[in-house]
Structure formats: C-alpha cells, structure tokens
Design a protein around this motif. Structure first.
Motif, PDB file in Angstrom:
ATOM      1  N   MET A 516      21.375 -14.936   9.572  1.00 11.89           N
ATOM      2  CA  MET A 516      22.602 -15.510   9.025  1.00 11.89           C
ATOM      3  C   MET A 516      23.779 -15.270   9.966  1.00 11.89           C
ATOM      4  O   MET A 516      24.601 -16.171  10.204  1.00 11.89           O
ATOM      5  CB  MET A 516      22.890 -14.909   7.644  1.00 11.89           C
ATOM      6  N   LEU A 517      23.863 -14.071  10.525  1.00 13.86           N
ATOM      7  CA  LEU A 517      24.954 -13.753  11.451  1.00 13.86           C
ATOM      8  C   LEU A 517      24.826 -14.550  12.741  1.00 13.86           C
ATOM      9  O   LEU A 517      25.827 -15.020  13.300  1.00 13.86           O
ATOM     10  CB  LEU A 517      24.958 -12.251  11.743  1.00 13.86           C
ATOM     11  N   THR A 518      23.599 -14.727  13.209  1.00 10.05           N
ATOM     12  CA  THR A 518      23.372 -15.524  14.417  1.00 10.05           C
ATOM     13  C   THR A 518      23.823 -16.964  14.203  1.00 10.05           C
ATOM     14  O   THR A 518      24.464 -17.573  15.073  1.00 10.05           O
ATOM     15  CB  THR A 518      21.887 -15.490  14.814  1.00 10.05           C
ATOM     16  N   ASP A 519      23.516 -17.526  13.031  1.00  4.75           N
ATOM     17  CA  ASP A 519      23.934 -18.891  12.712  1.00  4.75           C
ATOM     18  C   ASP A 519      25.454 -19.025  12.698  1.00  4.75           C
ATOM     19  O   ASP A 519      25.994 -20.117  12.946  1.00  4.75           O
ATOM     20  CB  ASP A 519      23.371 -19.319  11.348  1.00  4.75           C
ATOM     21  N   LEU A 520      26.126 -17.913  12.404  1.00  8.35           N
ATOM     22  CA  LEU A 520      27.592 -17.931  12.360  1.00  8.35           C
ATOM     23  C   LEU A 520      28.218 -17.516  13.691  1.00  8.35           C
ATOM     24  O   LEU A 520      29.428 -17.316  13.780  1.00  8.35           O
ATOM     25  CB  LEU A 520      28.086 -17.004  11.247  1.00  8.35           C
ATOM     26  N   GLY A 521      27.357 -17.353  14.719  1.00 12.93           N
ATOM     27  CA  GLY A 521      27.865 -17.068  16.057  1.00 12.93           C
ATOM     28  C   GLY A 521      27.996 -15.608  16.423  1.00 12.93           C
ATOM     29  O   GLY A 521      28.673 -15.265  17.396  1.00 12.93           O
ATOM     30  N   HIS A 522      27.349 -14.723  15.674  1.00 10.10           N
ATOM     31  CA  HIS A 522      27.425 -13.287  15.959  1.00 10.10           C
ATOM     32  C   HIS A 522      26.037 -12.722  16.242  1.00 10.10           C
ATOM     33  O   HIS A 522      25.097 -12.970  15.486  1.00 10.10           O
ATOM     34  CB  HIS A 522      28.042 -12.542  14.777  1.00 10.10           C
ATOM     35  N   ASP A 592      28.652 -10.464   4.552  1.00 10.97           N
ATOM     36  CA  ASP A 592      30.048 -10.530   4.113  1.00 10.97           C
ATOM     37  C   ASP A 592      30.823  -9.275   4.509  1.00 10.97           C
ATOM     38  O   ASP A 592      31.980  -9.351   4.949  1.00 10.97           O
ATOM     39  CB  ASP A 592      30.122 -10.736   2.603  1.00 10.97           C
ATOM     40  N   GLU A 593      30.201  -8.118   4.370  1.00 10.62           N
ATOM     41  CA  GLU A 593      30.872  -6.869   4.722  1.00 10.62           C
ATOM     42  C   GLU A 593      31.160  -6.807   6.214  1.00 10.62           C
ATOM     43  O   GLU A 593      32.251  -6.384   6.636  1.00 10.62           O
ATOM     44  CB  GLU A 593      29.997  -5.680   4.306  1.00 10.62           C
ATOM     45  N   ILE A 594      30.201  -7.227   7.032  1.00 10.91           N
ATOM     46  CA  ILE A 594      30.391  -7.181   8.484  1.00 10.91           C
ATOM     47  C   ILE A 594      31.451  -8.192   8.923  1.00 10.91           C
ATOM     48  O   ILE A 594      32.346  -7.869   9.714  1.00 10.91           O
ATOM     49  CB  ILE A 594      29.053  -7.435   9.203  1.00 10.91           C
ATOM     50  N   SER A 603      31.422 -14.895   4.739  1.00 15.69           N
ATOM     51  CA  SER A 603      30.647 -16.009   5.291  1.00 15.69           C
ATOM     52  C   SER A 603      31.083 -17.345   4.709  1.00 15.69           C
ATOM     53  O   SER A 603      31.114 -18.366   5.402  1.00 15.69           O
ATOM     54  CB  SER A 603      29.155 -15.791   5.043  1.00 15.69           C
ATOM     55  N   GLU A 604      31.446 -17.381   3.432  1.00 13.48           N
ATOM     56  CA  GLU A 604      31.890 -18.624   2.812  1.00 13.48           C
ATOM     57  C   GLU A 604      33.214 -19.086   3.405  1.00 13.48           C
ATOM     58  O   GLU A 604      33.445 -20.268   3.643  1.00 13.48           O
ATOM     59  CB  GLU A 604      32.027 -18.442   1.294  1.00 13.48           C
TER      60      GLU A 604
END
Length: 607
Positions: A516-522, A592-594, A603-604
């Motif tokens: 999920m984080l990778t998809d958001l660029g992290h 979300d916490e990260i 994330s939202e």
C-alpha cells in the motif's frame, strides 16, 4: 444501487451468539475456501463468558495472499438479534446483508446502498428437524450451504469436508449434508445471481496448511522431547496444554504396557506450575508451561530463581489484553517488558517472537534447546490472535536426524575424568555458561547445592559482594553469548533511509502495508525482530536508518523501550505505531499512522 463486485477478494463477518455452535460452521466455511486453493484468514472474536453473549467471526478471502485483518465488511451474516443494528450499520456500501428472515428486521434499519438477503433459517430448520438442539446446530450449517450458492462455490468441497470431519461419526454425515443442501437450494431458488461476490477455485495455497498456533506449539513440545508439563488454566493459553496432552496420548503411551511416558500436572496456581517445571528441568527432564500475562506476573519470583540458579525453563506466553484481567479474549503484545525483565533484581530473559503456526512449532523446539544450552528461562511470546485463530501456514516439518541440544551437561565419564575441582558456576570456556550435572549421574561426584541466594563458582553460599558481582557479570557474558545463537531478525533492505520494525503477529499485515505504501510512492526497508536479546544485525539495521517506525500492539511502545534500553538508541529516532484496541492490527492502520507522521495526511487524504 451499485452492488459490490469481487472475486476472491473480500471480507465476510459472521455475527453469532456465543455457545450456539456457530464456530464449527464458520470454520467449515473458512476451510472450504482454503481447499479451493485460495488464501484465507479467520479471526474468532468471542466474549469472555461461556455462552449467550455476541461473538463475531471474520473471514478474509484474499487472492493476493494478504492474511492480516482488514477493516470493513463486504458481506455480513447476521444471526444475532442483539447486534443486528450494529452489524447492519457497519456493512460497507455496496455490500450484502444476509439475515434470518424468519423474523423481520427492525423498521429502523433502512439503507439503499446495500443488498439485503433474507433466508428463513429458523423456519427451514423447524420444518426439517424436531430436536431443538439440532435445529440450532443445523441452522448454522444451512447458512453455510446458502453461502456456497451465493458465492458460486464448488459445493463438492463442502460435502468432502463434512465427510472428512465426521469420518469417525458416519451417522452425522448425511444430516449435515442435508442441511447444506437446504440452504443451497433455498438461496438458488430465491436469490439467483443476486450476489456478485464470488469464490472461485485457484491453485494459490500449494502445500500450505491451516492450523492454530497453540496446536502447533503443543505439537512442537512433543517433538522437542518434553515429558513434563506443569500448568494452571488461563485464557488464551489453555489449548496449548490441551494440544500437548492430545499428542502425548497419541505418541507418548507405551505400546506394550499402556503406561504414559509423560506427566501433565495441573497445579493450584501459576507459581506452583512453574515450580513443577523448574523441578523437572533440574532433574534432567525437558519440561514447559504455558500461561498468559497474569500468569507471567505470578511466575516472576520463580523466573528469577531459575535465572540466578541457572536452571532451564521454557515458558509459552499467549499474550492478551491487560493490565489485570483486562480483556481476556482480546489480543495484544503487551507482556514484552514484563517478560524480558521478569522478577526482581537484575534479570534478563531470552524471548522468541513467532509469527505463524510453523514458527510456533519451530520456536518451541528452538526455545527448549536454548533453555538447556544457556541454562536459563526462555519465553516464547505468542498471542491470542496467533494462538487461538486458525491460520494458513507453511507446513510443519521435522528432521529425523535432529539431535536435542542439552547444553553443557557432565555425564558419568566426564565427571570421572575430572581431576581438578568442579565448579557448578565456573566459566571455563569464556562464554559465561558453566557445566551442570543431573542428579544421580555419579555416586560421589558432581553434587552441588542449588540455591536462590548468592553463591560462588562452586555453589557455596556467600555474602561477599565482590563474589556476587563476579557472578552477575558472568551472567552478562552468557547474555552476550545468547545474542549470537538466538534466531536472527529477518531484514529486507533497498538502501532506504527510513525503516519499519515489527514482530510477532504484526507480520501478518506487513506485506500488505508495504504494498500500500509503495503504491502511494513510499518505500521503506523492513526488519522483523524474532528474538531478544538483539543480535548484531538488529543493531546494524537501527544504525543504518535515520528514522524507524516501530509497529506494536500495546500502548506503551514496549519493543521500542527494549531497543532504546538495550542498544542505547536515541528515542526520537524510533517512531511509535501503536494499536491498543485488542483487535489484530490492520495494514490500513499502519499506513495511516506512517503517512500522518510523514506528511500529516492519511492514505485517504493522500488519494
């Protein structure tokens, strides 16, 4: 209205009454998904009473192999009137609400963004069964049959499961299959092509197995050579000893005499239970006990004795929510500090952190070897989620050539050959670990006093402060040796400056959170801690990153505290990600916490 559409990727919530027999039906459903070759995870959320209160059972179907809990429900099976309003409201938009339409839903329940599926479960059972108890039990099987149709599942998988489950009670096979068909046929007649959530056969599970962590632990104790268990029942650890006893009765009964080659003693309390374990280990038997947080608190005094007298102890802690009684049927990772430094004075205990049933088995074997090699308490830190829920896992394997590590034990010949004075607490190899003897090994040599008070290298009582300090420093040398032989951390590095640290059952959602984080660029490096004391690889990983998110399921960041205390880490370098509600942590929560720490948005909000 847009109905939710998905194949092999959704979450089902079963809302039942505790003690109604629903658990076996829900497990039947989850295992059917697994037998169709689809990764699945199940969470039983039950109250701390015998029966009558609400219970929930979550099943996550994930073709991608995500085995952690996911927030939100796409399909609800509601058979409990006490919680129907809550269950109705928590259903995701576009989802499906399955209920017993023998009674109408409350007039207040109105939503135009979900699909209601009413099947008269009670009426169906009343029409087909006369026994009140059978009506209740088969009502659960009827809804499983209906789900088989609604999800377009291969019905033969359920038939095969029933035949396998009741292989030794053949008369129960036909009635259960009948109940399945009653539900299937009713759903087919009244809800043709209504549900657009499907479970279709795949080949994604390979040689995986479905097993509870506590069952794997009990089996591991048998394979590890345990012959004595001292215990006192406490949720959620009781099934560890129950599994151990079950396997012992299968594999540890002399075929010729019928005598048991094991001893299981239910003590009057937890302190007595671990006393039995210590006594058995001192006499040379492999022994263990299982408990939860309150038990660890009570066992503290004897853990200190075992640490100072250097007696092998293996303790399984199935962690639950605390403090005090807390929420005894909810999960946490909240005993980490209590276990690491259990007892008064300066003590440090080896901890192991399993993440799946296979590791429960493997670490039980490893833990018993470590306890004897290091002559010290070793605690395996499981939890309720891992211990009492059924998980998909790699298969359990045993190497028949494996030899138990009994550590430095002098046998008769070893004592005979000794010309110099033997010291029970003398470090002759420089690793901090002395040689021990088993009572009765030799008629004149190798005897010593075991005491919890201060002693010199020859087990002689002393109150000389310098001798005491020398012994305590040797125990630290042993601790350094332990760092080199405990299981190493699992590390995934790609030269990122930020890392994520987790352990135990937080591992279930680690891969999903990373995706999920990778998809958001992290992109972050990752480390899963498997043991305490921390090996050099843990220290190097901490040093190599400017910021580390430490994921835990407790309020006080207990693993972070261990890292700071043991490795002298600057506290601000470690960012807490803490889940404390007693439910298994989710990937969405971690993400979300990260993200909120990195850029102040969830994330939202990022989307």
């Amino acid at each position: 209205m847009n109905r939710m559409k998905a194949t092999n990727d959704f979450v089902i919530l079963f809302a039942n009454i505790n003690g109604s027999g629903s658990a076996s039906a829900n497990n039947l459903f989850a295992k059917a998904v697994f037998r169709l070759g689809i990764p699945v995870s199940a969470k039983n959320i039950f109250p701390s009473n015998i029966q009558g209160l609400p219970t929930w059972f979550e099943v996550r179907v994930s073709e991608k192999g995500y085995l952690g809990r996911r927030e939100g429900y796409d399909f609800v099976v509601a058979t409990n009137g006490q919680t129907v309003v809550k269950d109705y409201q928590e259903l995701e938009k576009g989802g499906y609400f399955f209920y017993d339409s023998s009674r109408r839903l409350p007039e207040t329940l109105k939503r135009d963004d979900i699909t209601e599926i009413g099947i008269p479960l009670t009426n169906i059972c009343n029409e087909n069964y006369t026994d009140p108890r059978l009506r209740q039990i088969f009502k659960n099987i009827v809804y499983v049959g209906a789900l088989a149709y609604l999800f377009d599942m291969d019905f033969s998988v359920f038939e095969d499961s029933i035949k396998s489950q009741f292989a030794k009670k053949a008369k129960l096979i036909e009635p259960n299959i009948k109940a399945l068909k009653l539900g299937y046929d009713h759903a087919q007649e009244h809800y043709n092509d209504i549900c657009q959530l499907n479970i279709h056969r795949r080949n994604l599970t390979g040689d995986k197995i479905m097993m509870e962590g506590n069952t794997a632990t009990g089996l591991g104790a048998v394979f590890a050579g345990v012959t004595v268990a001292g215990w006192y029942p406490i949720t959620p650890s009781t099934s560890v000893i129950e599994a151990f006893e079950s396997y012992c009765r299968k594999y540890r009964v002399d075929a010729e005499t019928g005598k048991n080659k094991f001893a299981i003693v239910q003590a009057e309390d937890e302190l007595a239970a671990i006393g039995i374990v210590i006594g058995a280990a001192w006499n040379g038997a492999r022994s263990f006990t299982a408990t939860s947080g309150p038990g660890v608190s009570l066992m503290g005094e004897f853990l200190g004795l075992a640490y100072f007298a250097e007696i092998p102890v293996f303790l399984v802690d199935i962690q639950r929510s605390g403090p005090s009684t807390g929420m005894p049927t909810r999960t946490q990772q909240s005993d980490v500090l209590a276990a690491a430094y259990a007892s008064h004075g300066d003590t440090k205990h080896v901890l192991l952190f399993p993440a799946n049933p296979k590791e429960c088995f493997d670490m039980t074997v490893i833990g018993l070897d470590l306890a004897e090699r290091l002559q010290t308490p070793v605690l395996m830190m499981s939890d309720l989620d891992l211990g009492m829920n059924t998980h998909m896992s790699d298969p359990i394997q045993w190497d028949e050539s494996q030899v138990y590590d009994r550590g430095k034990v002098l046998d008769y010949d070893g004592l005979e050959k000794k010309k110099e004075r033997w010291g029970r607490y003398l470090d002759v190899d420089g690793d901090g670990i002395p040689y021990r003897t088993i009572p009765g090994t030799h008629p004149t040599k190798g005897a010593f006093f075991t005491r919890g008070s201060s002693h010199d290298e020859y087990a002689v009582y002393t109150e000389d402060g310098k001798i005491y300090a020398r012994g305590m420093q040797r125990l630290l040398t042993k601790w350094d040796t332990a760092k080199t032989i405990v299981p190493q951390a699992s590390i995934s590095e790609n030269n990122n400056d930020i890392g994520v640290v987790y352990y135990g059952t937080s591992s279930f959602v680690a891969k999903e959170a990373d995706d999920m984080l990778t998809d958001l660029g992290h992109q972050f490096d990752e480390m899963r801690i498997k043991a305490f004391p921390f090996g050099s690889e843990v220290e190097e990983f901490i040093k190599a990153h400017s910021t580390l998110f430490v994921v835990e399921q407790n309020r006080d960041a207990q693993m972070k505290s261990l890292l700071v205390n043991e490795l002298q880490v600057v506290p601000d370098k470690l960012i807490e990600v803490l889940n404390i509600d007693g439910m298994p942590i989710t990937a969405q929560f971690i993400v979300d916490e990260i993200l909120e720490h990195i850029n102040g948005k969830t994330s939202e909000e990022v989307k």
